[in-house]
Design an enzyme around this catalytic site. Sequence first.
Site, PDB file in Angstrom:
ATOM      1  N   SER A  88       4.129   1.174   7.880  1.00 38.67           N
ATOM      2  CA  SER A  88       3.907   2.165   7.573  1.00 38.67           C
ATOM      3  C   SER A  88       3.372   2.965   7.668  1.00 38.67           C
ATOM      4  O   SER A  88       3.457   5.695   8.182  1.00 38.67           O
ATOM      5  CB  SER A  88       2.763   1.926   5.705  1.00 38.67           C
ATOM      6  OG  SER A  88       3.596   1.319   5.329  1.00 38.67           O
ATOM      7  N   ARG A  89       2.659   2.825   9.670  1.00 36.80           N
ATOM      8  CA  ARG A  89       1.796   3.533  10.213  1.00 36.80           C
ATOM      9  C   ARG A  89       2.819   3.831  11.698  1.00 36.80           C
ATOM     10  O   ARG A  89       2.160   4.594  12.095  1.00 36.80           O
ATOM     11  CB  ARG A  89       0.714   2.780  10.969  1.00 36.80           C
ATOM     12  CG  ARG A  89      -0.649   2.285   9.581  1.00 36.80           C
ATOM     13  CD  ARG A  89      -1.424   1.979  10.385  1.00 36.80           C
ATOM     14  NE  ARG A  89      -2.715   1.595   9.279  1.00 36.80           N
ATOM     15  CZ  ARG A  89      -3.129   0.721   8.806  1.00 36.80           C
ATOM     16  NH1 ARG A  89      -2.527  -0.392   8.976  1.00 36.80           N
ATOM     17  NH2 ARG A  89      -4.118   0.907   7.798  1.00 36.80           N
ATOM     18  N   MET A 114       1.025  -1.155   0.086  1.00 38.53           N
ATOM     19  CA  MET A 114       0.044  -0.039   0.229  1.00 38.53           C
ATOM     20  C   MET A 114       0.453   1.198  -0.229  1.00 38.53           C
ATOM     21  O   MET A 114       0.428   2.408   0.067  1.00 38.53           O
ATOM     22  CB  MET A 114      -0.900   0.134   1.388  1.00 38.53           C
ATOM     23  CG  MET A 114      -1.877  -0.893   0.893  1.00 38.53           C
ATOM     24  SD  MET A 114      -3.256  -0.859   1.847  1.00 38.53           S
ATOM     25  CE  MET A 114      -2.932  -0.585   3.657  1.00 38.53           C
ATOM     26  N   GLY A 115       2.259   1.100  -0.405  1.00 37.16           N
ATOM     27  CA  GLY A 115       2.813   2.143  -0.389  1.00 37.16           C
ATOM     28  C   GLY A 115       2.975   2.561   0.294  1.00 37.16           C
ATOM     29  O   GLY A 115       3.642   1.881   2.417  1.00 37.16           O
ATOM     30  N   VAL A 146      11.208  -7.012   9.501  1.00 36.54           N
ATOM     31  CA  VAL A 146      12.146  -6.205   9.717  1.00 36.54           C
ATOM     32  C   VAL A 146      11.478  -4.835  11.318  1.00 36.54           C
ATOM     33  O   VAL A 146      10.889  -4.614  11.428  1.00 36.54           O
ATOM     34  CB  VAL A 146      12.080  -5.082   8.469  1.00 36.54           C
ATOM     35  CG1 VAL A 146      13.610  -4.813   8.880  1.00 36.54           C
ATOM     36  CG2 VAL A 146      12.313  -6.131   7.505  1.00 36.54           C
ATOM     37  N   HIS A 180       8.715   0.686   3.662  1.00 43.71           N
ATOM     38  CA  HIS A 180      10.009   1.482   4.901  1.00 43.71           C
ATOM     39  C   HIS A 180      11.540  -0.078   4.192  1.00 43.71           C
ATOM     40  O   HIS A 180      10.796  -1.200   3.451  1.00 43.71           O
ATOM     41  CB  HIS A 180       8.896   1.125   5.620  1.00 43.71           C
ATOM     42  CG  HIS A 180       8.499  -0.341   6.336  1.00 43.71           C
ATOM     43  ND1 HIS A 180       8.853  -1.699   5.630  1.00 43.71           N
ATOM     44  CD2 HIS A 180       7.321  -0.049   6.676  1.00 43.71           C
ATOM     45  CE1 HIS A 180       7.974  -2.275   6.404  1.00 43.71           C
ATOM     46  NE2 HIS A 180       6.706  -1.095   6.534  1.00 43.71           N
ATOM     47  N   SER A 181      12.030  -0.311   4.737  1.00 42.23           N
ATOM     48  CA  SER A 181      12.956  -1.476   4.977  1.00 42.23           C
ATOM     49  C   SER A 181      12.492  -2.896   4.839  1.00 42.23           C
ATOM     50  O   SER A 181      12.841  -3.639   4.377  1.00 42.23           O
ATOM     51  CB  SER A 181      14.036  -1.555   5.608  1.00 42.23           C
ATOM     52  OG  SER A 181      14.077  -0.695   6.570  1.00 42.23           O
ATOM     53  N   HIS A 187       9.861  -3.547   2.822  1.00 44.62           N
ATOM     54  CA  HIS A 187       9.235  -3.588   1.624  1.00 44.62           C
ATOM     55  C   HIS A 187      10.271  -3.710   1.148  1.00 44.62           C
ATOM     56  O   HIS A 187      10.326  -4.645  -0.106  1.00 44.62           O
ATOM     57  CB  HIS A 187       8.169  -2.657   1.528  1.00 44.62           C
ATOM     58  CG  HIS A 187       7.220  -2.113   2.357  1.00 44.62           C
ATOM     59  ND1 HIS A 187       7.239  -0.956   2.618  1.00 44.62           N
ATOM     60  CD2 HIS A 187       5.909  -3.026   2.350  1.00 44.62           C
ATOM     61  CE1 HIS A 187       6.055  -1.367   3.783  1.00 44.62           C
ATOM     62  NE2 HIS A 187       5.398  -2.317   3.227  1.00 44.62           N
TER      63      HIS A 187
HETATM   64  O1  PAF Z   1      -0.225  -5.775   3.198  1.00 45.01           O
HETATM   65  C1  PAF Z   1      -0.544  -4.908   2.671  1.00 45.01           C
HETATM   66  O2  PAF Z   1      -0.190  -4.057   2.159  1.00 45.01           O
HETATM   67  C2  PAF Z   1      -2.124  -4.802   2.273  1.00 45.01           C
HETATM   68  O3  PAF Z   1      -2.977  -5.384   3.156  1.00 45.01           O
HETATM   69  C3  PAF Z   1      -1.744  -5.695   0.907  1.00 45.01           C
HETATM   70  C4  PAF Z   1      -2.096  -7.008   1.040  1.00 45.01           C
HETATM   71  C5  PAF Z   1      -1.014  -4.794  -0.038  1.00 45.01           C
HETATM   72  C6  PAF Z   1      -2.913  -5.539   0.290  1.00 45.01           C
HETATM   73  O4  PAF Z   1      -4.091  -4.396  -0.232  1.00 45.01           O
END
Ligand code: PAF
Length: 283
Positions: free
Chosen positions: A188-189, A30-31, A178, A34-35, A37
Amino acid sequence: MNTVKTIRELRAAVARARSDGKRIGLVPTMGNLHSGHAALVLKAAQRTDFVVATIFVNPLQFGPNEDLATYPRTLPADQEALLQAGCHLLFTPSVDEMYPHGMDHQTRVSVPHLSEGLCGGSRPGHFDGVATVVSKLFNMVQPDLAMFGQKDFQQLAVIRALVRDLNMPIQIIGEPTVRAADGLALSSRNIYLSQEQRAAAPALYRAIKLIADGIQRGEQDVQALRAEGLKLIEAAHFRLDYLEVRNATTLLPTTATDPDLVIMAAAYQGTTRLIDNLHLTKE
Ligand code: PAF
């Protein structure tokens, strides 16, 4: 790295890669990357030849009082991070592209049992939203494998179940959480946290660790360990959602002797909901 916004462009780019004989890896996000991802993309790049990342803040998985409107959108920084991590194609669809007939008319995917309770209990409909969007992304990309973080342990269980139940030929890989140096799981939050809340937040993982250490020492009384963990969480001014010891496959309550258990927690610092877990396996 190419960025595309339409399903048509996505399918065309993936078809080109596939006709070159490439194996396709998918990293849905969902953008606000961070590290954690970046680690997913790096791992996908090690295992496949063409890595597709997606950034879509999926309205279908947010409740009416949740943070859909304020969820951080940081596309330029995300593009840079994905490029550095070895991503080949980024898909950033609009809500209309994903749900052209409106969300009310969208066919839903619902995974029973695993979606209920824990995060599903406090976020009704959340996992149907996740299962639906992930199924759509899987159908659009048809990857050989897809990577998800183990921080969202229940989400990972739901996705494994939907792939199994809908016979999708996709390998699902869960990557370890991580953490920051003080133990806080990257999320992200985390950017919503004030300085004070950020300083208190690692207590969630400390509580989980305390329970895990007790179980590993051979303590059998899960409720006594949980009570100790709870004290740490309360001392850090968290508002608890849940702190549970569950079987790692069924996510049902279990005992300390279960060889495959997971300690899972969700709690609020102010209005920010944090989740974390620790998976314990015994030989
Ligand atoms: O974990 C997430 O970022 C979301 O739940 C996902 C898997 C991209 C689905 O929107």
